[in-house]
Design an enzyme around this catalytic site. Structure first.
Site, mmCIF file in Angstrom:
data_model
loop_
_atom_site.group_PDB
_atom_site.id
_atom_site.type_symbol
_atom_site.label_atom_id
_atom_site.label_comp_id
_atom_site.label_asym_id
_atom_site.label_seq_id
_atom_site.Cartn_x
_atom_site.Cartn_y
_atom_site.Cartn_z
ATOM 1 N N HIS A 26 -16.858 18.272 -51.647
ATOM 2 C CA HIS A 26 -15.848 17.489 -52.560
ATOM 3 C C HIS A 26 -15.844 16.252 -51.569
ATOM 4 O O HIS A 26 -15.891 16.478 -50.148
ATOM 5 C CB HIS A 26 -15.082 18.341 -52.759
ATOM 6 C CG HIS A 26 -13.790 18.614 -51.836
ATOM 7 N ND1 HIS A 26 -12.912 17.961 -51.472
ATOM 8 C CD2 HIS A 26 -14.117 19.546 -50.725
ATOM 9 C CE1 HIS A 26 -12.432 18.505 -50.505
ATOM 10 N NE2 HIS A 26 -12.991 19.620 -50.482
ATOM 11 N N CYS A 27 -15.047 15.298 -51.894
ATOM 12 C CA CYS A 27 -14.507 14.212 -51.612
ATOM 13 C C CYS A 27 -13.155 14.319 -52.289
ATOM 14 O O CYS A 27 -12.825 14.755 -52.215
ATOM 15 C CB CYS A 27 -14.967 12.766 -51.783
ATOM 16 S SG CYS A 27 -15.299 12.603 -53.373
ATOM 17 N N VAL A 28 -12.328 12.856 -51.897
ATOM 18 C CA VAL A 28 -10.959 12.885 -52.642
ATOM 19 C C VAL A 28 -10.520 12.933 -53.172
ATOM 20 O O VAL A 28 -9.049 13.917 -53.703
ATOM 21 C CB VAL A 28 -10.502 11.323 -51.772
ATOM 22 C CG1 VAL A 28 -8.980 11.101 -52.028
ATOM 23 C CG2 VAL A 28 -10.641 11.268 -50.778
ATOM 24 N N THR A 29 -11.448 12.769 -54.462
ATOM 25 C CA THR A 29 -10.934 12.772 -55.990
ATOM 26 C C THR A 29 -12.091 13.881 -57.099
ATOM 27 O O THR A 29 -12.089 14.241 -57.847
ATOM 28 C CB THR A 29 -10.936 11.794 -56.558
ATOM 29 O OG1 THR A 29 -11.956 11.375 -56.339
ATOM 30 C CG2 THR A 29 -9.711 11.597 -56.127
ATOM 31 N N ARG A 30 -13.362 13.456 -55.924
ATOM 32 C CA ARG A 30 -14.637 14.937 -57.043
ATOM 33 C C ARG A 30 -15.272 15.101 -56.138
ATOM 34 O O ARG A 30 -15.215 15.904 -55.016
ATOM 35 C CB ARG A 30 -15.903 13.643 -57.087
ATOM 36 C CG ARG A 30 -14.898 12.328 -57.838
ATOM 37 C CD ARG A 30 -15.597 10.803 -57.927
ATOM 38 N NE ARG A 30 -15.566 10.464 -56.896
ATOM 39 C CZ ARG A 30 -16.038 9.675 -55.361
ATOM 40 N NH1 ARG A 30 -17.506 9.796 -55.908
ATOM 41 N NH2 ARG A 30 -15.591 8.950 -54.726
#
EC number: 2.7.1.201
Length: 475
Positions: A26-30
Site C-alpha cells: 500500500h501507499c499513502v491512499t491506495r
C-alpha cells in the site's frame, strides 16, 4: 482483532479471491495489488464497498483507493486475515513489471527515476514562483516590486538562489535517483551529476553563443578535440551516463576482492564513465535532447492551437496509463534550456478541469457518499493531486472524465495560442499560476476560468439531463 474484516473479505472477493493475489502492498491512499489475472476483478462489486473510493489498473498493478490513514489499517487486516503476507513496493513493482510490454517498462523506468526527485523540483518551482512575483513587472505596479521597493531586492536574490539550486544541479539529482534505480551506489550518482555541471566547464546555457563566436573550449586527447562543456539543465546525458556507471560499478564489485574495492571500484567506474560521457555520450545525447525539445518548440510555434488542443486532450488519458511520466523529462529539458515550458501550464489546467468535473458531481449525485468524495477530491485536484478525482469519481462515472478532457483541451488551446510559459515545474493546480511567467498571468487566468467553467457546466448539464436515466448515483 481485524477492524475491517468484513470489508477486507469483500475486497478480496471482488478482486478474484485471495488466490488471485500475487503480491500486495500500500501507499499513502491506495492498496496496490499484483494480480495473477485482472480479468477476474468485478469493478462494480468492488466500488460498491463503503471503504472503496475507486480503483484502476496501471503499470501492471491493480490499485484500490481507500484513503489516507484508513488504508494502513485495511492493509494490516489483509495481512492478518490472509496468507498473502507483507510485501514492499519494490516487491509489487517487480511482480507487476513482468506483465509489462517494452514501452510500459520504459515509461515505468522514467517514473522510477523522476518521481523521487519531484518534491525538490516542485519546491524549487514554488519558490521560483515567489521570486517571479517579486521581480516581475506589471503584477502590482507598472514596475516590479523590487524596483518599487529596493529593500526587497536582497530577499529576492536569496530566494532565487535557493529556488534555482535544484535546476542548476539537476544532473546531480537525476544521477542520484537514476544510479540508485539501476542498482549502483547513489552517492556515485551524485558525484557523476556534479561532474557534469562542474564550474570549470563551459555552461550549457552559454554553449550556443560560444559556438557562434567560435569560443567553445576543447581538450585535446591524443589529437582528438573534445568540447569541454557542462550539461546544466540536461536530462538525457546524465540518464545514459548513470546507466553506464551503475553497470560498470556492479561488474567491478563482482570481480574485485573486497579488501581493495574502495581503491578500485569507485575510481575506475567514475573515470571510465566520465571519459566516455565527455567523449561520446554527452555530445550525442546533448544533440538528441535538444532535437526533441526543438520538435516540441516547432510544433507549438507553428501550430500552437493544435499542440495545445492535442496535449490538453491527451494528458488525462496519459495519466491513466502512466505514460505522462515520459513528458516530465521533456518539461525538465525545456525549463533547463532557460526559455520555459509550454507543456506544464496545460498539465496544470488539466488537473483543474478534473477537479471541476468532480465538483459538479456534488450537484448531480443523490448519494451522500459520492457527494462527500466529490467535494474532497475536487479540492485535492485544485491543489494538484488528481488521483481521488480521476479514479474515485470521474472515471468511475465516465461522463465527468470526458467533460474534464473537453475543458482541458479548450483551455490548453487558448493558452497555447497566447504563448503561456512556465519558468519551472510547480504545483499542478490553482497554485500553478506562481510558476507562470508574470506577463502570461492574464491569459493563464482566463485558461483557468475555462478549465473551471466548461467541465463543471458540461458535467452538470449532462448529468442532469442526458445521463439522468442511465446514471446510478447510489453507487
Amino acid at each position: 482483532m481485524a477492524k475491517y474484516e468484513q470489508q477486507v473479505r469483500e475486497i478480496l472477493e471482488a478482486i478474484g479471491g485471495e488466490e488471485n493475489v500475487d503480491k500486495a502492498t500500500h501507499c499513502v491512499t491506495r492498496l496496490r495489488f499484483a494480480l495473477k489475472d485482472e480479468s477476474l476483478v468485478d469493478t462494480d462489486k468492488l466500488e460498491a464497498i463503503d471503504l472503496v473510493k475507486g480503483s484502476f489498473s496501471t503499470n501492471g498493478q491493480f490499485q484500490v483507493i481507500i484513503g489516507q490513514g484508513t488504508v494502513d489499517q485495511v492493509y494490516r487486516d489483509i495481512v492478518e486475515l490472509t496468507d498473502i503476507g507483507e510485501s514492499s513496493k519494490s516487491d509489487v513493482k517487480s511482480a507487476s513489471s513482468q506483465k509489462m510490454n517494452p514501452l510500459q517498462r520504459a515509461v515505468k523506468l522514467l517514473a522510477d527515476v523522476f518521481i523521487p526527485i519531484l518534491p525538490a523540483i516542485v519546491t524549487a518551482g514554488l519558490l521560483l514562483g515567489l521570486n517571479n512575483v517579486l521581480t516581475g513587472p506589471g503584477i502590482f505596479f507598472e514596475e516590479s516590486i523590487v524596483e518599487a521597493y529596493p529593500q526587497w531586492a536582497g530577499l529576492a536574490e536569496m530566494i532565487n538562489i535557493i529556488a534555482s539550486a535544484a535546476f542548476a544541479f539537476l544532473p546531480a539529482l537525476i544521477g542520484w535517483s537514476a544510479v540508485k534505480r539501476f542498482g549502483g551506489s547513489d552517492l556515485l550518482g551524485i558525484v557523476l551529476g556534479l561532474i557534469l555541471v562542474h564550474p570549470d566547464l563551459l555552461n550549457a546555457w552559454g554553449y550556443a553563443d560560444a559556438q557562434e563566436a567560435g569560443e567553445v573550449p576543447v581538450w585535446n586527447l591524443f589529437g582528438y578535440d573534445v568540447e569541454a562543456i557542462g550539461y546544466q539543465g540536461q536530462v538525457l546525458p546524465v540518464l545514459v551516463a548513470s546507466f553506464l556507471l551503475a553497470k560498470i560499478e556492479l561488474w567491478l564489485r563482482e570481480r574485485v576482492p573486497d579488501s581493495i574495492q574502495l581503491l578500485i571500484v569507485a575510481p575506475v567506474a567514475l573515470l571510465v564513465t566520465g571519459l566516455l560521457t565527455f567523449v561520446i555520450i554527452g555530445p550525442i545525447t546533448f544533440a538528441l535532447g535538444n532535437g526533441i525539445t526543438d520538435i516540441f518548440i516547432w510544433m507549438f510555434d507553428v501550430l500552437p492551437a493544435l499542440g495545445g488542443l492535442v496535449y490538453g486532450l491527451l494528458y488525462a488519458p496519459l495519466v491513466v496509463t502512466g505514460m505522462h511520466h515520459a513528458f516530465l523529462a521533456v518539461d525538465l529539458q525545456l525549463t533547463g534550456s532557460g526559455n520555459g515550458t509550454f507543456l506544464w501550464p496545460i498539465l496544470a489546467l488539466s488537473n483543474i478541469a478534473q477537479g471541476s468535473a468532480a465538483l459538479a458531481m456534488i450537484f448531480v449525485s443523490r448519494s451522500e457518499n459520492v457527494k462527500g468524495l466529490s467535494g474532497t477530491s475536487a479540492v485535492s485536484a485544485y491543489l494538484g493531486v488528481t488521483e481521488p478525482a480521476m479514479f474515485g469519481v470521474n472515471i468511475r462515472f465516465k461522463f465527468p472524465f470526458i467533460c474534464a478532457i473537453i475543458g482541458a483541451s479548450l483551455a490548453g488551446t487558448f493558452i497555447a495560442i497566447n504563448g503561456v510559459l512556465a519558468t519551472s515545474i510547480g504545483v499542478g493546480g490553482l497554485p500553478g499560476i506562481l510558476s507562470i511567467v508574470p506577463e502570461s498571468w492574464i491569459p493563464f487566468i482566463i485558461g483557468m476560468v475555462i478549465a473551471i467553467v466548461i467541465p463543471f457546466v458540461l458535467t452538470l448539464l449532462y448529468g442532469k439531463t442526458i445521463a439522468k436515466k442511465t446514471f446510478v448515483p447510489e453507487k
